[in-house]
Design an enzyme around this catalytic site. Sequence first.
Site: not given
Length: 803
Positions: A319, A729
Site C-alpha cells: 500500500r 484513515e
Amino acid sequence: MSHLSERPEKPVVGVSMPHESAVLHVTGAALYTDDLVYRTKDTLHAYPVQVMKTRGRITALRTEPALAVPGVVRVLTVADVPGVNDAGMKHDEPLFPDEVMFHGHAVAWVLGETLEAARLGAAAVEVELDELPSVITLKEAIAAESFHGARPLMVTGDIDAGFADSTHVFSGEFQFSDQEHFYLETHAALAYIDEAEQVFIQSSTQHPSETQEIVAHVLGLHSHEVTVQCLRMGGGFGGKEMQPHGFAAIAALGAKLTGRPVRVRLNRTQDLTMSGKRHGFHADWKIGFDADGRIQALDATLTSDGGWSLDLSEPVTARALCHIDNTYWIPNARVAGRIAQTNKVSNTAFRGFGGPQGMLVIEDILGRVAPLLGLDPMELRKRNFYQPGLGQATPYGQPVPQAERIAAVWQQVENDGGIADRKREIAAFNAAHPHTKRALAITGIKFGISFNLTAFNQAGALVLIYKDGSVLINHGGTEMGQGLHTKMLQVAATTLGIPLHKVRLAPTRTDKVPNTSATAASSGADLNGGAVKNACEQLRTRLLQVAASQLGSNASDVRIVDGVARTLGSDKELAWDDLVHTAYFQRVQLSASGYYRTEGLHWDAKSFRGSPFKYFSYGAAAAEVEVDGFTGAYRIRRVDIVHDVGDSLSPMIDIGQVEGGFVQGAGWLTLEDMRWDTSDGPNRGRLLTQAASTYKLPSFSEMPEEFNVTLMENATEEGAVYGSKAVGEPPLMLAFCVREALRQAAASFGPAGVSVELAAPATPEAVFWAIESVREKADVRSGDGQAPNDSEIRTDTSALSNA
C-alpha cells in the site's frame, strides 16, 4: 443514481447525531473486555514471562520455582499446546518461541489466583539463553541485507527516457519514524469453556473471525467450537487487527487446561514492549522534473521495518507503493519495496496502513526541491496534480476518477482560509521578527479505499425483526470508538423506513456473522453498511407485500416512511408495529442474512497492476505555524480542512473522525519520537520510550488554536452505501501540512532558495537543527565559500530517531 447510493424519503442517514455509546463512555458505564472479569467467577490471571534480551536461543526454561509461589496455579509452555504453536497467519510467530527475537519477548505465561501472584510467579521462572547477534535499526538491516517477505516492484512508463527528458534531477534519502498506537485500552482477552466444551472468548480485537481461527488452530479445534465476541474497544487504530490473536490464544489455552476462566490484560509497559507499531521506513529516491516543474520520472526504493515477523508487513509495504504518487501524476516510475527483518516487535497495521508512509515520501521530496526549482511549494504541488479528462492513471495502472476533486478541495481551502491574504500577513510578520517565524503550507491527499487483498472486500449481516416491531442488527464490524455502530443503526433505520429508536445493535460475534474481514482499511461502513442494507431490503420487500395486501394496492406503490406504510395517492396507512404483527401471523420470515461484496476490483500482486481500490477519498488541509528560532519550539496557530466523505452517513461522527485523524497524524509527524537502545550494551534493543512520560502524545496544548473542518458538499459516491465515502484513515494524512509548514518556517531563518532537511518526527529538537542548518547555509552564501550542492539531498534522521 445507483441503487446502493440512492437515499429514500426522510432518511435517517445524513442526520448529525452523537455516538451511540457516547453517554456510556462519558459516564463510565460502557463495558470493555477487562470489565467483564469482575462479572466472571473464579477467574485466573495470566502474566507473561518476558526475556529482557534482544536475541538468543533458549537453552533452559525452569518453571518449578514459579509453581512454588503461593497462588500460582499453572505455567503455560510449548508442551501444553495441543494444536499449532503459532499466533500468526504467516506461521512465523510461535506462541511459545524457542528463540527470543526481541527485547521483552514472552516465552511462557503464568496463571495465578491473583494478578500479583501471577506476576511473582513470572519473575520466578528461570530462563537461560545462548545470546545471538541482533539487528535493531533499518540502516543495520539494509547493510546486513536482512530482509523477509515479498519484494514488490511497481513500474510504469519508461524510467530512463523520463530522466533523459528531465531538466532537473535530484536524488536523496529519507528515514522516518515508527509510531505507537497508544490506544486507551491495552490488549485484553477473557476466555472460558462452557458445559459443551465450547470455547468462548471476549477479546478486544478488530478481527474476531481471525482471532477465532488462530485460537482454533492453537487448541487443535474447528472454528465452530470457538466463539469470539467483541463488545467494543477503547481504541484500535490497526493495532488490534492481527496482534490480539496470540493473547486470546493464551487465555483460551489456560481456560482449556484449568477448566477456569482466564484473563489476559497487558499493563501499559507490557503493551508497549510486546506489541507492534506503525512501520518506520527508509527511502532512497531519484526524481526528475521538466523546465516547468512537472514530474517526469521517479525511481525509489522503500524499505519498511517489519520487525521480527511478517505480520501485515507485506500488504503495508504494497500500500505504501500504491500511494507514493499521492495527488500527483508520475508518468514514468520504478518503485521497489522490501521489508527489513529486525529484532524489534513485529510491526503491524496502523491507521493508513502504509499509505501515509508512501505519501510522506513524495511530499517530503516536493517540500525539499521546491526552493531549488525556484517555485513556491503550493505552486509546485498544484502543477503536478492529476488532471481530469486526460486519461491519467496511477503507477499501478488504475484510472483516477473524480480527479477534479483534488483541485476542488484545495481551492476551497485557499478560499475559505483566506490563504492569499494570510501569506502576505505572514511575510510582513517575518520581516519584522528576526527570531520568530511563521509559515503556512497546504497539502492534499488521494487515498484508495478497499483492502488490497480482493477477497477481504466482503461482509455479512443478520437482521432480526421481532413481533413487537423492534429490530436487532448484527454485523461483522467492530466498534473501536469510530462510530461504525452508529452509522449501521442509521443505515438500518433508513432502509426499513422506521425511527432510529426502533433499532438496536448487538455486540459483534462470530456465531452470528461468520468469516468476517477485519474492521480496517477504512472499509467498515462500506462493507458492513452494504450488508446491513441488503438484509433490510430483503425484509422490506417481504413487508411491502404484506402492506399491499392490507392496503389494497400493489407493493410497488407502497412506501414505508417514519414507521408508517402508505400507498401513493391514498390516505390509507398501516403502522409499522401492526404491519410486523400481521406479517408474523401470515408466516412471513422476519429475519434475513445480508451480504455485500465490493464489485469492480482486480489486482495482480506479482505484476503489481490492477484496480485494487473501489474509489479514492480526497482532501486538502492548510496549517499555519509559528516557530521560535532559539529553541525550535512551535505552535499550530490555525488549521483549515476540506475533506471528501461523499454524502456523509453521520456528519457529526465524520467531522470527529477528520479532527481525530488529523491530530493523530500530526502526532506521528511532529511529536511521537520512539527511541530504542541501539548501543552494544546489555540493554541493546530495549524500547526506551515505555510510557506516556517519555513518549509524547498530542494533547490539548498541541491542538490548533483555530481548527476549521468542512465536509465537501454535493459529493455523492455512486456505488457506495447511500452515497458515502470512508473516513477512518484518510484524514490522518492531512497532517502533512503541519510538517511542511514547519519546514517553510525553518527556511524563513535563511536566504531564499535553500532546501530544508527536516526529520520525521519534526520535534522541536529536529526543527532547531533544521534552522541551524539553514543558518549555516546562509553563512556559506554570505562568505567566500560555495553553497553545497543541493541536487544531492542526503538526510539521515536515524541519529535523531534512535539517539
